[in-house]
Design a protein around this motif. Structure first.
Motif: not given
Length: 214
Positions: A95-99, A104-105, A129-133, A200-204
């Protein structure tokens, strides 16, 4: 002083705002999912809240800004209250990482919408940009299979009980090894390749979902 910061002084306000949101939602997500599965421990300790004051660890947050490695206050979880401890444990851990990945999405969606609307604001673009990264990094980092990260907790609930007992027995050594990998030059050989590849995998995946907006 700027030389010792993991982020530039110019970016510092955006980083602080992002970390407040990222850490708060991460820990709240752990607490909320545990609550859904019957564990009210976090709620009783005032952690089932979106107030940053309940979740931020001052030293951990400061260290993240300075050194690029930090933490929030861990949410207390009592597996005794789970009817299905292994399933609940996995979902609470994820749950934590998923949030953070959801944040990021959302950040990437906002970035594309701003780009399509031809928004002319460099500061806002930099913040998004920083929020996403940062959220992408936190989400992926916490899913790495090293103690005491959430990814390790998932593995604990996937393996047989006998294996879990052995993992618990040597967990303190695992944490020690993990810290060495993170705070020494070995991070460039072990941690960052894993982190960058996963990010990179998730961002793709995110970009494919949002492809119609590009």
């Amino acid at each position: 002083m700027e030389h010792f910061l993991a982020f530039s002084l110019q970016d510092l306000p955006y980083v602080v705002m992002t970390l407040i949101v990222a850490f708060t939602l991460h820990e709240f997500a752990h607490a909320y999912v545990a609550y859904l599965f019957g564990d009210h421990t976090a709620k009783k300790q005032g952690r089932l809240t979106l107030s940053p004051l309940a979740h931020l660890d001052p030293f951990g947050t400061l260290l993240l800004i300075i050194a690029g490695f930090g933490w929030a206050k861990p949410v207390p979880v009592n597996r005794y209250f789970f009817k299905k401890p292994r399933l609940a444990g996995i979902l609470v851990s994820i749950a934590g990482p998923f949030s953070n990945l959801v944040l990021a999405f959302i950040g990437l969606l906002i970035y594309y919408l701003m780009n399509n609307a031809a928004v002319d604001n460099d500061a806002l673009y930099r913040f998004v940009t920083l929020f996403i990264q940062i959220n992408l990094t936190l989400g992926v980092f916490n899913l790495l299979p090293f103690p005491p990260l959430d990814g390790y907790r998932v593995i604990e609930d996937l393996v047989p009980p006998s294996t879990r007992a052995k993992m618990t027995q040597y967990e303190s050594w695992g944490i020690f090894v993990f810290l060495i990998l993170v705070i020494t030059p070995l991070d460039r050989i072990v941690i960052w390749p894993l982190l960058n590849g996963a990010a990179m995998f998730v961002m793709n995946i995110f970009q494919q979902i949002l492809a119609p907006l590009i």
